[in-house]
Design a protein around this motif. Structure first.
Motif, PDB file in Angstrom:
ATOM      1  N   ARG A 170       0.827  -1.209   0.000  1.00 34.51           N
ATOM      2  CA  ARG A 170       0.000   0.000   0.000  1.00 34.51           C
ATOM      3  C   ARG A 170       0.858   1.256   0.000  1.00 34.51           C
ATOM      4  O   ARG A 170       0.535   2.240  -0.654  1.00 34.51           O
ATOM      5  CB  ARG A 170      -0.937   0.010   1.205  1.00 34.51           C
ATOM      6  CG  ARG A 170      -1.974  -1.115   1.166  1.00 34.51           C
ATOM      7  CD  ARG A 170      -2.729  -1.172   2.445  1.00 34.51           C
ATOM      8  NE  ARG A 170      -1.779  -1.531   3.510  1.00 34.51           N
ATOM      9  CZ  ARG A 170      -2.105  -1.684   4.776  1.00 34.51           C
ATOM     10  NH1 ARG A 170      -3.341  -1.479   5.166  1.00 34.51           N
ATOM     11  NH2 ARG A 170      -1.200  -2.013   5.659  1.00 34.51           N
ATOM     12  N   PHE A 223      -3.763   1.423  -4.677  1.00 36.65           N
ATOM     13  CA  PHE A 223      -4.646   1.277  -3.518  1.00 36.65           C
ATOM     14  C   PHE A 223      -5.289   2.639  -3.242  1.00 36.65           C
ATOM     15  O   PHE A 223      -4.837   3.387  -2.367  1.00 36.65           O
ATOM     16  CB  PHE A 223      -3.869   0.764  -2.311  1.00 36.65           C
ATOM     17  CG  PHE A 223      -3.250  -0.580  -2.535  1.00 36.65           C
ATOM     18  CD1 PHE A 223      -3.999  -1.725  -2.364  1.00 36.65           C
ATOM     19  CD2 PHE A 223      -1.935  -0.691  -2.966  1.00 36.65           C
ATOM     20  CE1 PHE A 223      -3.435  -2.966  -2.574  1.00 36.65           C
ATOM     21  CE2 PHE A 223      -1.374  -1.928  -3.191  1.00 36.65           C
ATOM     22  CZ  PHE A 223      -2.123  -3.067  -2.999  1.00 36.65           C
ATOM     23  N   GLN A 248      -8.034   3.573  -1.841  1.00 31.15           N
ATOM     24  CA  GLN A 248      -8.577   3.793  -0.493  1.00 31.15           C
ATOM     25  C   GLN A 248      -7.636   3.241   0.565  1.00 31.15           C
ATOM     26  O   GLN A 248      -8.051   2.770   1.619  1.00 31.15           O
ATOM     27  CB  GLN A 248      -9.947   3.136  -0.369  1.00 31.15           C
ATOM     28  CG  GLN A 248     -10.984   3.718  -1.299  1.00 31.15           C
ATOM     29  CD  GLN A 248     -12.307   2.986  -1.188  1.00 31.15           C
ATOM     30  OE1 GLN A 248     -12.432   1.972  -0.505  1.00 31.15           O
ATOM     31  NE2 GLN A 248     -13.312   3.514  -1.855  1.00 31.15           N
ATOM     32  N   ASN A 249      -6.350   3.230   0.260  1.00 25.56           N
ATOM     33  CA  ASN A 249      -5.315   2.739   1.182  1.00 25.56           C
ATOM     34  C   ASN A 249      -5.537   1.283   1.583  1.00 25.56           C
ATOM     35  O   ASN A 249      -5.270   0.875   2.703  1.00 25.56           O
ATOM     36  CB  ASN A 249      -5.225   3.628   2.418  1.00 25.56           C
ATOM     37  CG  ASN A 249      -3.916   3.411   3.174  1.00 25.56           C
ATOM     38  OD1 ASN A 249      -2.917   3.020   2.593  1.00 25.56           O
ATOM     39  ND2 ASN A 249      -3.941   3.642   4.477  1.00 25.56           N
ATOM     40  N   GLY A 250      -6.075   0.493   0.655  1.00 28.08           N
ATOM     41  CA  GLY A 250      -6.248  -0.933   0.897  1.00 28.08           C
ATOM     42  C   GLY A 250      -7.551  -1.307   1.565  1.00 28.08           C
ATOM     43  O   GLY A 250      -7.785  -2.471   1.834  1.00 28.08           O
ATOM     44  N   VAL A 251      -8.421  -0.343   1.849  1.00 27.50           N
ATOM     45  CA  VAL A 251      -9.716  -0.638   2.478  1.00 27.50           C
ATOM     46  C   VAL A 251     -10.677  -1.114   1.391  1.00 27.50           C
ATOM     47  O   VAL A 251     -10.856  -0.458   0.384  1.00 27.50           O
ATOM     48  CB  VAL A 251     -10.282   0.624   3.167  1.00 27.50           C
ATOM     49  CG1 VAL A 251     -11.648   0.329   3.768  1.00 27.50           C
ATOM     50  CG2 VAL A 251      -9.317   1.107   4.233  1.00 27.50           C
ATOM     51  N   GLU A 252     -11.269  -2.279   1.584  1.00 28.09           N
ATOM     52  CA  GLU A 252     -12.208  -2.814   0.588  1.00 28.09           C
ATOM     53  C   GLU A 252     -13.578  -2.166   0.761  1.00 28.09           C
ATOM     54  O   GLU A 252     -13.924  -1.686   1.828  1.00 28.09           O
ATOM     55  CB  GLU A 252     -12.324  -4.327   0.749  1.00 28.09           C
ATOM     56  CG  GLU A 252     -11.032  -5.032   0.429  1.00 28.09           C
ATOM     57  CD  GLU A 252     -11.188  -6.523   0.450  1.00 28.09           C
ATOM     58  OE1 GLU A 252     -12.317  -6.999   0.276  1.00 28.09           O
ATOM     59  OE2 GLU A 252     -10.191  -7.204   0.642  1.00 28.09           O
ATOM     60  N   ASN A 253     -14.336  -2.198  -0.312  1.00 30.32           N
ATOM     61  CA  ASN A 253     -15.694  -1.633  -0.279  1.00 30.32           C
ATOM     62  C   ASN A 253     -16.604  -2.475   0.558  1.00 30.32           C
ATOM     63  O   ASN A 253     -16.573  -3.604   0.639  1.00 30.32           O
ATOM     64  CB  ASN A 253     -16.272  -1.529  -1.692  1.00 30.32           C
ATOM     65  CG  ASN A 253     -15.454  -0.559  -2.517  1.00 30.32           C
ATOM     66  OD1 ASN A 253     -14.707   0.245  -1.988  1.00 30.32           O
ATOM     67  ND2 ASN A 253     -15.608  -0.645  -3.817  1.00 30.32           N
TER      68      ASN A 253
END
Length: 120
Positions: free
Chosen positions: A106, A113, A115-120
């Protein structure tokens, strides 16, 4: 005028005994009136088509991809082959000299990335 349509239906067989879907109970069950050999052995058949079954007499079926018809050699995910890799040995792969012990992709590739690796 008779229209001929082309399809490539397949039957998927499963072992699960829980098939309480009532949507097809309006018609006689072909599994009871004219069962396939697999159904006689207790398997449950599911028809798989690339097109809408209700429109099968009106339009040709869609061409499916090759991956659905031909395997690529990996059998361990198929029923009956779950333990095909059990006897494969483990290997240790040494890190190259000077390679970091940990890498955060990240921070190394932030554009990948969003969203800095944050999944939906």
């Amino acid at each position: 005028l008779i229209t001929v349509t082309l399809h490539s239906p397949t039957c998927l067989f499963e072992v699960s005994p829980d098939h309480t879907d009532a949507s097809l109970l309006q018609h006689p069950d072909p599994a009871e009136t004219d069962p396939l050999d697999e159904e006689k052995e207790g398997l449950v058949a599911t028809l798989q088509m690339q097109s809408d079954l209700c429109k099968a007499d009106e339009e040709n079926g869609k061409t499916s991809s090759l991956i659905q018809h031909f395997g690529f050699g990996e059998l361990s995910l198929y029923k009956g082959y779950e333990h095909v890799n059990d006897d494969l040995g483990r290997i240790d792969v040494p890190l190259m000299e000077g390679a970091p012990a940990q890498v955060d992709l990240r921070s190394k590739y932030p554009k990948c990335f969003i969203q800095n690796g944050v999944e939906n």
